[in-house]
Motif scaffolding. Structure first.
Motif, PDB file in Angstrom:
ATOM      1  N   THR A 370     -60.603  26.264 137.582  1.00 17.26           N
ATOM      2  CA  THR A 370     -59.926  26.219 136.396  1.00 17.26           C
ATOM      3  C   THR A 370     -58.509  25.841 136.553  1.00 17.26           C
ATOM      4  OG1 THR A 370     -59.652  27.087 134.277  1.00 17.26           O
ATOM      5  CG2 THR A 370     -59.642  28.354 136.018  1.00 17.26           C
ATOM      6  N   ASP A 380     -56.311  24.664 128.509  1.00 13.05           N
ATOM      7  CA  ASP A 380     -57.297  23.836 127.514  1.00 13.05           C
ATOM      8  C   ASP A 380     -58.363  25.085 126.807  1.00 13.05           C
ATOM      9  OD1 ASP A 380     -58.735  21.274 126.804  1.00 13.05           O
ATOM     10  OD2 ASP A 380     -60.139  22.763 127.451  1.00 13.05           O
ATOM     11  N   GLU A 383     -61.456  25.557 128.549  1.00 15.68           N
ATOM     12  CA  GLU A 383     -61.275  26.132 129.578  1.00 15.68           C
ATOM     13  C   GLU A 383     -61.257  27.644 129.651  1.00 15.68           C
ATOM     14  OE1 GLU A 383     -60.529  24.759 133.433  1.00 15.68           O
ATOM     15  OE2 GLU A 383     -62.055  23.765 132.336  1.00 15.68           O
TER      16      GLU A 383
END
Length: 889
Positions: A370, A380, A383
């Motif tokens: 990630t 994000d 994420e």
């Protein structure tokens, strides 16, 4: 340090020593002290046209040139008072237009404060998101794919590809790496330094840590001339049409004025009198408030959209929004709430993952593979949701593992991978991505007991069925895999790493649709707008979300995957898009977005395209209206877009389209208004000329100026603030080829409103004369018995035009529906404007000093009673006309 000086070219230890910092960054107190010393990290504001040049522009546009001509003719024929009056009108109108233009410019400039660029820095030992203007020399910044570089900095670690086009003009990204911090040959230019990041450039891939050396005007960007003009403002179709209208009005006015000279002479007027009346016709044909009212209407549209969550960078874009007939939208965050949460987890045998070994393996991949940071909330939204899912799966916060290499998410591969140490002299590749992409690269599976088994065709088929079922429910699916690899001693090729994987399982995330989206889609359909979904997500997932939003006509929308689209030639894609069938383009790449936008425009559509990523920038620039996400979008996407959604909400796009249509409608209402009242101003001159002076002139040029300057402007501006007309979003989109002036508008302006007003005004004028025994040809000049009656008659004409203006303003508020439907008293600004013009008219008629200048006289009670009916007659005739149109339509 000076911009472009040796500081950035020094070895890193020297740079850190000069700045007095360590790679750990600054404290908040240090940053505050440096911000006070160096000032905000921003370029000097771009200076627009000077006040003098802007004023000159207002004095030489076509409508002003007409007034200059009229003033010149007046002075040449000896009518000095009239000439001075016209010059005063020119000056006042220019000042008013200039004030409105500057106000609009300031309003648009102020919107930039809503969207300051941001950066992630190390402050007080941790990550912190701050506005870019708060960056100071010595700050340690974290740079990732999609970030705009906001200051000149020296790399501490990592490697990135950087788009230097803003500085060098070269469009090919260049690698910048901290590993090259001590080159054999020291560069002499900053743009050649391989370990330097420059303000104004963009990170296109990779991630790095850098220390800021120069900020604001001390950067290389600040040194290069003309860098403040990053965007160019092209005139919109509306602005171009208004210019054409202005020249058309000028041509008509000059033509009528020149034709009047011989007509007046033939009718028995002296050359001087004919010239004066030609001046009157010129003045009567000039709509002084046209340009400032257009500017104000656009500025109002921008401000209205800002309140609704849509920040428009250019005034002209508001009008373009009104003609949009196709919207290509993202799914996540635009149609949905972008609040992903773990729905369920599944092992590699397509069963719910309940075994600790499987859940721990899934959590390790999700927690390590990630670019987001759960503690700071930076990253994000998907994420971040996956990090929260990892925490739920394993019961603990995912540990931060040291990465040997990172392969960032590739929208074409639909994968992201990292290499982490695995102990025992081996490394581990952790991969996550779209289930299809991970499945294609997997050769074995992690079984529930923690052992590894082969991925058989039967198991693959069972997994594909389960994935299809979950995707059909609108869930977002992420597959996880890993593989042991020997330590590479460097970063191996991606294709060599992401193969022969062990499939661990997958997680399903749910993202509920936004509450306002179904209604917004329904409004879009009612307005004749086609909505396509272009997403990198699974087709079944995207189709389920689209169907719940109402996209696709009530059933499951047609789905075209990226691989299928590759097999479409331009003719087949054009036929699909022209069929008005709403399509979900799934597993689409940014290149697909650009191709779809290009194909739609080639077919004559006006396209609004949403996007949030770096690679969306070409499509956002190509579309007629590029719409970037304000919350989840990258700096690059926001820079490329025409409009930014501060709430990332699809419904805001529909509100923007409605606002664009409203602005265009209001401009046409104003044009209708000014065209209509030109007729009763011209007719008295024509009657005088055609009668050879037997019918005296019913209106003076000074009175026309008083109408155009004193009574017309505020109601016209109020029409520019009119609310959306009922049924506005039930109309089909207007063609981009449609002119702002149509034959139907001219019939209504001249043949209905203008002719009705002219008849009333002429009858009022003649009625006052007849009541005193006047007959055609009787003298009415100074010293004659009828002179005072004549002055009262011209006052009746003057007041009659104003009264008819009131009726025209009320009628112009709607294009088709009845005024009674929206309420005659709902536009309070118009009511205030009408009150103002009536007050000005009263002063012009009853104030002795005004009577001397304007040649007016007090009206009798009976005449005032007649005038009171004029607005209702004008409005009533127009209501009947529109009623006939509605019944025919």
């Amino acid at each position: 340090m000076m911009a472009g000086g040796p500081g950035l070219l020094q070895p890193l230890p020297d740079v850190l020593a000069d700045l007095g910092v360590t790679p750990a960054g600054l404290t908040s107190d240090q940053a505050a002290e440096r911000l006070a010393r160096f000032g905000p990290n921003e370029l000097t504001a771009h200076r627009g046209p000077s006040f003098l040049s802007a004023l000159v522009r207002q004095l030489v546009h076509p409508l002003a040139l007409l007034l200059w001509l009229a003033a010149g003719l007046a002075l040449a024929t000896g009518t000095v008072v009239l000439g001075v009056a016209i010059l005063l009108v020119i000056a006042l109108n220019a000042a008013f237009a200039l004030a409105q233009e500057r106000h609009a410019e300031h309003a648009v400039a102020a919107l930039s404060a809503y969207l300051p660029p941001h950066a992630v820095v190390l402050r007080d030992g941790g990550r912190a998101g701050i506005e870019a203007r708060e960056i100071v020399p010595g700050d340690v910044v974290l740079v990732e794919e999609g970030d705009a570089i906001c200051a000149d900095a020296k790399l501490l670690s990592g490697a990135v590809e950087v788009d230097l086009s803003a500085v060098t003009g070269e469009s090919v990204p260049i690698v910048r790496s901290a590993a090259c911090a001590a080159p054999v040959e020291v560069p002499t230019r900053l743009v050649d330094a391989s370990d330097v990041l420059l303000s104004g450039t963009t990170c296109t891939s990779g991630e790095a840590v850098a220390v800021v050396v120069e900020t604001g005007m001390a950067t290389e960007l600040g040194r290069i001339a003309g860098l403040s003009g990053r965007t160019t403002q092209e005139p919109s179709p509306l602005e171009l049409q208004v210019r054409r209208v202005a020249w058309l009005i000028a041509a008509v006015a000059v033509g009528v004025g020149l034709a009047f000279l011989p007509l007046g002479v033939v009718s028995g007027l002296s050359l001087a009198d004919a010239a004066v009346f030609a001046i009157g016709l010129l003045v009567a044909n000039v709509p002084e408030g046209l340009l400032p009212t257009i500017t104000l209407a656009l500025a109002v549209g921008v401000a209205d959209l800002a309140r609704r969550g849509g920040l428009v960078k250019r005034l002209s874009a508001v009008e373009t929004l009104g003609s949009t007939d196709v919207i290509c939208t993202d799914k996540t965050g635009t149609l949905t709430q972008n609040r992903m949460q773990l729905h369920s987890s599944w092992d590699a045998t397509a069963r719910h993952s309940t075994e600790p070994a499987v859940r721990a393996a899934l959590a390790r991949v999700l927690g390590s593979c990630t670019t987001a940071d759960l503690a700071s909330g930076i990253g994000d939204p998907t994420e971040l949701a996956l990090l929260r899912a990892a925490e739920r799966l394993d019961g603990i916060e995912p540990p931060v593992e040291r990465r040997e290499a990172t392969y960032h998410f590739d929208p074409r591969l639909r994968l992201m991978s990292v290499i982490v140490p695995n102990g025992g002299g081996a490394d581990l590749i952790l991969t996550k991505g779209a289930p299809e992409a991970v499945l294609d690269r997997s050769r074995s599976v992690l079984l529930p007991d923690g052992t590894t088994g082969p991925l058989t065709p039967e198991a693959r088929h069972r997994l594909e069925r389960r994935l299809g079922d979950l995707a059909g429910r609108g869930l977002r699916l992420i597959a996880c895999a890993w593989r042991d690899i020997p330590p590479p001693g460097g970063q191996p090729e991606r294709a060599e790493v992401e193969r022969d994987l062990v499939l661990l399982g997958f997680v399903a995330l749910s993202d509920p649709i936004r509450d306002a989206v179904p209604d917004a889609v329904a409004h879009a359909h009612a307005a004749g707008i086609t909505v396509h979904v272009i997403t990198g997500d699974n087709g079944a997932t995207a189709a389920a979300i689209a169907a719940s939003a109402g996209i696709g006509g009530g059933g499951r929308p047609h789905v075209v995957t990226g691989s299928e689209l590759d097999g479409y030639d331009d003719e087949r894609l054009g036929a699909l898009l022209d069929s008005r069938t709403e399509v979900v383009f799934a597993r689409s790449s940014p290149e697909d977005k650009l191709r779809i936008a290009t194909r739609l425009q080639a077919s004559g559509h006006v396209v609004a395209m949403t996007g949030d990523g770096v690679n969306d920038a070409p499509a956002l620039r190509k579309a007629d209206i590029g719409v970037a996400m304000g919350r989840s979008g990258t700096d690059v996407a926001r820079e490329a877009a025409t409009m930014v959604l501060t709430d990332d909400n699809f419904a805001t796009i529909i509100s923007a389209v409605e606002s664009g249509r409203r602005v265009y409608d209001n401009v046409r209402k104003f044009i209708l208004y000014i065209f209509a009242h030109a007729v009763p101003e011209i007719v008295p001159f024509l009657l005088f000329a055609l009668s050879g002076g037997a019918i005296p002139l019913g209106l003076t040029v000074v009175q026309i100026l008083m109408i155009d300057l004193g009574t017309e402007t505020l109601p016209a501006l109020a029409l520019g603030r009119e609310a959306a007309e009922p049924g506005l979003m039930a109309r089909p989109p207007r063609s981009r080829r449609e002119g702002i002036i149509t034959g139907r508008m001219l019939v209504r302006a001249w043949g209905v409103l203008g002719l009705t007003s002219a008849v009333l005004v002429v009858l009022g004028f003649l009625g006052v004369l007849w009541s005193a025994g006047w007959q055609p040809g009787d003298p009415v000049g100074a010293g004659s018995p009828l002179h005072e009656t004549y002055l009262r008659a011209t006052t009746m004409t003057f007041a009659g035009i104003v009264a008819c203006q009131v009726g025209t303003a009320l009628a112009a508020r709607t294009d088709r529906v009845s005024l009674l439907r929206i309420g005659p008293l709902t536009n309070r600004l118009l009511l205030a404007g009408i009150a103002f013009e009536l007050a000005v008219t009263a002063i012009a008629i009853y104030l002795p000093s005004a009577q001397t200048v304007l040649g007016t006289r007090p009206l009798h009670a009976a005449e005032l009673a007649v005038l009171a009916g004029f607005p209702f007659v004008v409005w009533g005739v127009d209501e009947l006309y529109r009623l006939v149109l509605r019944r025919r339509g």
